[in-house]
Design a protein around this motif. Structure first.
Motif, PDB file in Angstrom:
ATOM      1  N   SER A 170       0.844  -1.191   0.000  1.00 56.96           N
ATOM      2  CA  SER A 170       0.000   0.000   0.000  1.00 56.96           C
ATOM      3  C   SER A 170       0.880   1.241   0.000  1.00 56.96           C
ATOM      4  CB  SER A 170      -0.897  -0.003   1.245  1.00 56.96           C
ATOM      5  OG  SER A 170      -1.564   1.229   1.397  1.00 56.96           O
TER       6      SER A 170
ATOM      7  N   SER B 137      -8.065  -5.108  -2.622  1.00 59.67           N
ATOM      8  CA  SER B 137      -7.146  -4.715  -3.693  1.00 59.67           C
ATOM      9  C   SER B 137      -6.476  -3.387  -3.357  1.00 59.67           C
ATOM     10  CB  SER B 137      -7.881  -4.635  -5.025  1.00 59.67           C
ATOM     11  OG  SER B 137      -8.945  -3.709  -4.949  1.00 59.67           O
ATOM     12  N   SER B 138      -7.150  -2.545  -2.566  1.00 61.64           N
ATOM     13  CA  SER B 138      -6.576  -1.287  -2.086  1.00 61.64           C
ATOM     14  C   SER B 138      -6.786  -1.224  -0.576  1.00 61.64           C
ATOM     15  CB  SER B 138      -7.244  -0.087  -2.756  1.00 61.64           C
ATOM     16  OG  SER B 138      -6.808   1.110  -2.124  1.00 61.64           O
TER      17      SER B 138
ATOM     18  N   GLN C 268      -7.932   2.305   0.664  1.00 64.50           N
ATOM     19  CA  GLN C 268      -9.330   2.585   0.327  1.00 64.50           C
ATOM     20  C   GLN C 268     -10.270   1.789   1.229  1.00 64.50           C
ATOM     21  OE1 GLN C 268     -10.312   1.851  -3.772  1.00 64.50           O
ATOM     22  NE2 GLN C 268     -12.330   2.763  -3.606  1.00 64.50           N
TER      23      GLN C 268
END
Length: 67
Positions: free
Chosen positions: A6, A48-49, A52
Motif C-alpha cells: 500500500s 485490492s486497495s 481505500q
C-alpha cells in the motif's frame, strides 16, 4: 503483523480476543481501532486497495487511539 502492499499503510495486525485492529502507516504513525469484527480484518487483508478499504470500512466507524 502482516506487511501490506500500500502507498499509505505499511502493516496491519489483529488481536482476535480483544477485537483490536492495529495499523502501521508508512509515515510512522500507528493506530489501534477497537471492537473491529474479524470479518473487517479479513476484508482488509484481501482488499485490492488497503488504504481505500480502511477509509471506507474502518475510519470513522470504530473507536481508535494513536499508539
Amino acid at each position: 503483523m502482516h506487511n501490506v502492499d500500500s502507498s499509505n499503510v505499511a502493516a496491519v495486525g489483529y488481536e482476535e480476543d480483544s477485537q483490536t485492529l492495529q495499523v502501521e502507516f508508512n509515515n510512522g504513525g500507528t493506530y489501534q481501532y477497537f471492537d473491529v469484527p474479524q470479518a473487517i480484518f479479513d476484508g482488509l487483508l484481501g482488499a485490492s486497495s488497503v488504504g481505500q478499504y480502511l477509509n471506507q470500512h474502518v475510519k470513522g466507524t470504530y473507536r481508535y487511539s494513536r499508539v
